[in-house]
Design a protein around this motif. Sequence first.
Motif, PDB file in Angstrom:
ATOM      1  N   ASP A 152      69.447 -35.837-137.653  1.00 26.76           N
ATOM      2  CA  ASP A 152      68.719 -34.489-136.929  1.00 26.76           C
ATOM      3  C   ASP A 152      67.418 -34.234-137.533  1.00 26.76           C
ATOM      4  OD1 ASP A 152      70.726 -34.408-135.250  1.00 26.76           O
ATOM      5  OD2 ASP A 152      71.951 -32.999-136.595  1.00 26.76           O
ATOM      6  N   ASN A 153      67.363 -34.145-138.867  1.00 21.22           N
ATOM      7  CA  ASN A 153      65.932 -33.605-139.242  1.00 21.22           C
ATOM      8  C   ASN A 153      64.840 -34.714-139.413  1.00 21.22           C
ATOM      9  OD1 ASN A 153      67.597 -31.371-139.841  1.00 21.22           O
ATOM     10  ND2 ASN A 153      68.138 -31.667-141.765  1.00 21.22           N
ATOM     11  N   HIS A 154      65.154 -35.882-139.421  1.00 17.42           N
ATOM     12  CA  HIS A 154      64.201 -36.980-139.835  1.00 17.42           C
ATOM     13  C   HIS A 154      64.165 -37.848-138.830  1.00 17.42           C
ATOM     14  CE1 HIS A 154      63.351 -35.113-143.701  1.00 17.42           C
ATOM     15  NE2 HIS A 154      64.566 -35.424-143.996  1.00 17.42           N
ATOM     16  N   ALA A 155      65.218 -38.721-138.575  1.00 16.97           N
ATOM     17  CA  ALA A 155      65.337 -39.815-137.728  1.00 16.97           C
ATOM     18  C   ALA A 155      64.893 -39.420-136.133  1.00 16.97           C
ATOM     19  CB  ALA A 155      66.508 -40.842-137.827  1.00 16.97           C
ATOM     20  N   ILE A 156      65.597 -38.503-135.592  1.00 18.03           N
ATOM     21  CA  ILE A 156      65.293 -38.257-134.114  1.00 18.03           C
ATOM     22  C   ILE A 156      63.915 -37.760-134.058  1.00 18.03           C
ATOM     23  CG2 ILE A 156      65.978 -36.864-132.442  1.00 18.03           C
ATOM     24  CD1 ILE A 156      68.966 -37.088-133.345  1.00 18.03           C
ATOM     25  N   PRO A 157      63.404 -36.670-134.849  1.00 16.41           N
ATOM     26  CA  PRO A 157      62.099 -36.267-134.811  1.00 16.41           C
ATOM     27  C   PRO A 157      60.907 -37.562-134.833  1.00 16.41           C
ATOM     28  CG  PRO A 157      63.215 -34.697-136.150  1.00 16.41           C
ATOM     29  CD  PRO A 157      64.141 -36.012-135.749  1.00 16.41           C
ATOM     30  N   GLU A 158      61.455 -38.407-135.682  1.00 17.94           N
ATOM     31  CA  GLU A 158      60.263 -39.474-135.911  1.00 17.94           C
ATOM     32  C   GLU A 158      60.481 -40.334-134.783  1.00 17.94           C
ATOM     33  OE1 GLU A 158      59.780 -43.276-138.659  1.00 17.94           O
ATOM     34  OE2 GLU A 158      61.156 -41.825-139.405  1.00 17.94           O
ATOM     35  N   ILE A 159      61.398 -40.571-134.073  1.00 19.65           N
ATOM     36  CA  ILE A 159      61.721 -41.560-132.979  1.00 19.65           C
ATOM     37  C   ILE A 159      60.772 -40.796-131.685  1.00 19.65           C
ATOM     38  CG2 ILE A 159      63.106 -42.386-131.201  1.00 19.65           C
ATOM     39  CD1 ILE A 159      62.997 -43.885-133.603  1.00 19.65           C
ATOM     40  N   LYS A 160      61.109 -39.589-131.599  1.00 19.91           N
ATOM     41  CA  LYS A 160      60.517 -38.620-130.603  1.00 19.91           C
ATOM     42  C   LYS A 160      58.945 -38.662-130.670  1.00 19.91           C
ATOM     43  CE  LYS A 160      64.244 -35.179-129.529  1.00 19.91           C
ATOM     44  NZ  LYS A 160      64.462 -33.961-129.500  1.00 19.91           N
ATOM     45  N   SER A 161      58.577 -38.519-131.987  1.00 24.20           N
ATOM     46  CA  SER A 161      57.074 -38.474-132.080  1.00 24.20           C
ATOM     47  C   SER A 161      56.459 -40.093-131.988  1.00 24.20           C
ATOM     48  CB  SER A 161      56.480 -38.104-133.517  1.00 24.20           C
ATOM     49  OG  SER A 161      57.137 -39.100-134.543  1.00 24.20           O
ATOM     50  N   ARG A 162      57.231 -40.941-132.189  1.00 23.03           N
ATOM     51  CA  ARG A 162      56.763 -42.325-132.062  1.00 23.03           C
ATOM     52  C   ARG A 162      56.861 -42.430-130.203  1.00 23.03           C
ATOM     53  NH1 ARG A 162      59.370 -46.552-136.386  1.00 23.03           N
ATOM     54  NH2 ARG A 162      58.443 -45.578-138.012  1.00 23.03           N
TER      55      ARG A 162
END
Length: 183
Positions: A63-73
Amino acid sequence: PLKKINPINFRTSLMQKEYDSLQVVEDENAEGGIRVVSSRSQTAGNPFLPPKIARPTTTQEWDNHAIPEIKSRFEAERVRGLVLEAEKEDGVQKWKEYNAALDDLKGFWSQCLRERAEAVEEINFQRQQAQTQHQGPEIEKLNRDYQEALYRRNQLEHAIERVRRERAMNGDGNRKRKVNESN
């Protein structure tokens, strides 16, 4: 002011990172007018990218790192696609303008070449006319003299041949007389 150059696109992110690490940044706002040069790799990292986690193991890491990173990519790729589309349309127009300019140049140089060829043809025609007018009578006289010389040569050859025949005919008669006189 210098003209802004287009950004450099690389095939892989590794090439982009290598380029970024070697790119030199100059600080013009340094004190005393001294320019400070530093490598980008030494400057602070890109603050827009979230810190990377090797492999998320907990739900909170997801929730904190992986999903936002994927969304930003995903957003970065979407923006990149839009930019490429915009550049493509701009590039298509530039290529059309470039091809039109090349066609104009081709037409210009073809016209110049045609004009030069016509000028050369005109000069050749004038030379031919001048030669015909100035040397034409002399050539005709020489041609007539040559024809007359050929005619005289043919007459001489016929006369020589006639004399040989007459001599051959008379020579046979003279031999008979000589043979008769010796008997």
